[in-house]
Design a protein around this motif. Structure first.
Motif, mmCIF file in Angstrom:
data_model
loop_
_atom_site.group_PDB
_atom_site.id
_atom_site.type_symbol
_atom_site.label_atom_id
_atom_site.label_comp_id
_atom_site.label_asym_id
_atom_site.label_seq_id
_atom_site.Cartn_x
_atom_site.Cartn_y
_atom_site.Cartn_z
ATOM 1 N N LEU A 195 102.241 28.043 6.959
ATOM 2 C CA LEU A 195 100.998 27.046 7.593
ATOM 3 C C LEU A 195 101.637 27.376 8.776
ATOM 4 O O LEU A 195 102.471 26.643 9.394
ATOM 5 C CB LEU A 195 100.486 26.871 7.216
ATOM 6 C CG LEU A 195 99.393 26.209 7.540
ATOM 7 C CD1 LEU A 195 98.648 26.305 7.741
ATOM 8 C CD2 LEU A 195 98.875 24.355 7.061
ATOM 9 N N PRO A 196 100.363 28.247 10.237
ATOM 10 C CA PRO A 196 101.496 28.666 11.183
ATOM 11 C C PRO A 196 101.009 27.179 12.217
ATOM 12 O O PRO A 196 100.348 26.646 11.546
ATOM 13 C CB PRO A 196 100.548 29.591 11.768
ATOM 14 C CG PRO A 196 100.765 30.689 10.700
ATOM 15 C CD PRO A 196 100.113 29.817 9.872
ATOM 16 N N ALA A 197 101.635 26.488 12.893
ATOM 17 C CA ALA A 197 101.053 25.529 13.302
ATOM 18 C C ALA A 197 99.707 25.686 14.432
ATOM 19 O O ALA A 197 99.622 27.510 14.329
ATOM 20 C CB ALA A 197 101.845 25.474 15.159
ATOM 21 N N LEU A 198 98.864 24.517 14.871
ATOM 22 C CA LEU A 198 97.439 25.969 15.486
ATOM 23 C C LEU A 198 97.807 26.458 17.349
ATOM 24 O O LEU A 198 97.141 27.112 16.640
ATOM 25 C CB LEU A 198 97.196 23.646 16.169
ATOM 26 C CG LEU A 198 95.301 24.018 16.287
ATOM 27 C CD1 LEU A 198 94.725 24.895 15.307
ATOM 28 C CD2 LEU A 198 95.209 22.607 16.630
ATOM 29 N N ARG A 199 98.903 25.503 17.501
ATOM 30 C CA ARG A 199 98.988 26.492 18.907
ATOM 31 C C ARG A 199 99.058 28.105 18.474
ATOM 32 O O ARG A 199 99.305 28.903 19.144
ATOM 33 C CB ARG A 199 100.321 26.213 19.606
ATOM 34 C CG ARG A 199 101.638 26.158 19.201
ATOM 35 C CD ARG A 199 102.694 25.906 20.030
ATOM 36 N NE ARG A 199 104.042 25.306 18.749
ATOM 37 C CZ ARG A 199 104.124 23.979 18.031
ATOM 38 N NH1 ARG A 199 102.854 23.371 17.836
ATOM 39 N NH2 ARG A 199 105.142 23.955 17.576
ATOM 40 N N GLU A 200 99.854 28.608 17.035
ATOM 41 C CA GLU A 200 100.335 29.588 16.708
ATOM 42 C C GLU A 200 99.581 30.714 16.285
ATOM 43 O O GLU A 200 98.902 31.725 16.151
ATOM 44 C CB GLU A 200 101.284 29.784 15.714
ATOM 45 C CG GLU A 200 102.202 30.036 16.398
ATOM 46 C CD GLU A 200 103.659 29.177 15.232
ATOM 47 O OE1 GLU A 200 103.421 29.471 14.486
ATOM 48 O OE2 GLU A 200 105.037 29.026 15.812
ATOM 49 N N ARG A 201 97.596 29.911 15.884
ATOM 50 C CA ARG A 201 96.637 30.480 15.120
ATOM 51 C C ARG A 201 95.055 29.740 16.727
ATOM 52 O O ARG A 201 94.365 29.597 16.044
ATOM 53 C CB ARG A 201 96.384 29.630 14.221
ATOM 54 C CG ARG A 201 96.496 28.827 14.348
ATOM 55 C CD ARG A 201 96.893 27.986 12.190
ATOM 56 N NE ARG A 201 97.047 26.894 12.452
ATOM 57 C CZ ARG A 201 95.986 25.945 11.520
ATOM 58 N NH1 ARG A 201 95.265 26.158 11.584
ATOM 59 N NH2 ARG A 201 96.565 24.690 11.506
ATOM 60 N N VAL A 202 95.535 30.641 17.548
ATOM 61 C CA VAL A 202 94.674 29.917 18.615
ATOM 62 C C VAL A 202 93.551 30.875 18.163
ATOM 63 O O VAL A 202 91.998 29.503 18.840
ATOM 64 C CB VAL A 202 95.224 30.998 19.977
ATOM 65 C CG1 VAL A 202 93.692 30.348 20.768
ATOM 66 C CG2 VAL A 202 96.750 30.633 20.111
ATOM 67 N N GLY A 203 92.649 31.102 17.606
ATOM 68 C CA GLY A 203 91.718 31.977 17.158
ATOM 69 C C GLY A 203 91.050 30.782 16.238
ATOM 70 O O GLY A 203 90.028 30.927 16.620
ATOM 71 N N ASP A 204 91.184 29.611 15.987
ATOM 72 C CA ASP A 204 91.379 28.385 14.895
ATOM 73 C C ASP A 204 90.724 27.586 15.539
ATOM 74 O O ASP A 204 89.786 26.873 15.272
ATOM 75 C CB ASP A 204 92.119 28.204 14.726
ATOM 76 C CG ASP A 204 92.622 29.773 12.548
ATOM 77 O OD1 ASP A 204 91.656 30.656 12.748
ATOM 78 O OD2 ASP A 204 93.628 29.720 11.699
ATOM 79 N N ILE A 205 91.126 27.273 17.239
ATOM 80 C CA ILE A 205 91.118 25.699 17.916
ATOM 81 C C ILE A 205 89.498 25.795 18.343
ATOM 82 O O ILE A 205 89.070 24.581 17.879
ATOM 83 C CB ILE A 205 92.144 25.863 19.618
ATOM 84 C CG1 ILE A 205 93.151 26.435 18.833
ATOM 85 C CG2 ILE A 205 91.582 24.668 20.279
ATOM 86 C CD1 ILE A 205 94.418 26.209 19.660
ATOM 87 N N LEU A 206 88.522 26.695 18.800
ATOM 88 C CA LEU A 206 87.360 26.369 19.151
ATOM 89 C C LEU A 206 86.532 26.231 17.772
ATOM 90 O O LEU A 206 85.307 25.311 18.017
ATOM 91 C CB LEU A 206 87.055 27.535 19.464
ATOM 92 C CG LEU A 206 87.566 27.711 21.333
ATOM 93 C CD1 LEU A 206 87.028 29.116 21.977
ATOM 94 C CD2 LEU A 206 87.108 26.175 21.867
#
Length: 309
Positions: A195-206
């Motif tokens: 499970l990648p860290a949130l900073r590594e899946r920027v597309g999920d943030i918004l």
């Protein structure tokens, strides 16, 4: 619960409010390419009977993945979640595998333990690296032989449990240091999810930010503000050491302190971030792919000027 939000698959943990471990992430989306790949791997593993080891940072949503694996399997038993770091070292054997009547002072009846409670279902062991080594050995035996012997019992009891474990550390390094059982590690490694860290899946943030904004606006009976473009840039540039849980707290705070119909950068209470090289690269690619002719020309001129420095 799993449903579609903002046109994207979303996993939520609606009963998280009832959990004493409130630090857990309550939602995951699969918008970013890395997240979509993770979801495909998840769907392939879920119907199988193999153990699963989920690796990811604290607050990234490992338990959500574990619950989805259980729901997507054909197991009719309970999903039992255990924080290994909270198990008493003195009574770890009894807590995990149960005990017979009379085993302890005041133990008038027998208890199935966490393992027995998950019979026919899924046992989720969070931070499995915190289990004492003797318990790791007994856990491996229970998984291999499909039976447990309760403390004080003379005969083993059959069990049918699927194990999903999670860790925020590199268990291979723990094995090398003699702190984790090697055979148990290899047993768990049959099914792995990263499970990648949130900073590594920027597309999920918004998408996650919009989800939390909607949830807290409804809970507080407030109108749903928009997230301004400048605030979106700050959200995507932040490193999120606390992952999804930190994002949830930031959005909750921003909703409470904003006064207009937009969330602005100053409402986020985040430090000004210097864009990383990866973020700059993403922005450049976006301009090249989607920018106007004038924007692309300006970018090319900037790159030429930079090359001469």
């Amino acid at each position: 619960m799993s449903f579609e939000a903002f046109g994207q698959p979303l996993l939520t943990f609606p009963d998280a409010e009832k959990s004493p471990l409130s630090i857990r992430a309550k939602a995951l989306v699969f918008v970013d390419p890395r997240s979509r790949q993770l979801r495909e791997e998840l769907e392939q593993l879920a119907p199988r009977s193999v153990c699963v080891l989920i690796r990811g940072e604290t607050g990234s949503g490992k338990e959500l993945l574990a619950r989805h694996i259980h729901r997507a399997s054909d197991r009719g038993g309970l999903f039992v979640s255990v924080n290994c770091g909270a198990i008493s070292p003195t009574y770890a054997d009894a807590e995990l595998f149960g005990y017979a009547a009379g085993s302890y002072s005041g133990a008038a009846s027998s208890r199935a333990g966490w393992f027995g409670s998950a019979n026919g279902g899924t046992l989720y062991l969070d931070e499995i690296g915190d289990l004492p080594l003797p318990i790791q050995i007994k856990l491996l035996s229970a998984l291999e032989n499909h039976e447990v012997t309760r403390v004080g019992a003379h005969q083993p009891s059959p069990v049918d449990v699927r194990l999903v474990a999670a860790t925020s550390i590199d268990l291979a390094q723990a094995v090398a240091a003699g702190k984790f059982h090697e055979r148990l590690y290899h047993y768990l490694s049959e099914g792995q999810l990263e499970l990648p860290a949130l900073r590594e899946r920027v597309g999920d943030i918004l998408s996650l930010a919009e989800y939390f904004l909607g949830i807290y606006s409804q809970r507080l009976d407030l109108p749903v503000p928009l997230i301004s473009e400048s605030a979106q840039q700050v959200l995507e540039a932040h490193s999120w050491p606390g992952n999804t849980r930190e994002l949830e707290n930031v959005i909750h705070f921003a909703l409470l302190v904003s006064t207009g119909d937009e969330i602005l950068p100053e409402h986020l209470n985040l430090p000004e971030a210097t864009p990383s090289l990866q973020q700059i690269e993403r922005q450049l690619k976006h301009i090249l792919a989607n920018g106007s002719a004038a924007e692309r020309a300006a970018l090319n001129q900037l790159l030429k000027n930079t090359a001469t420095l």
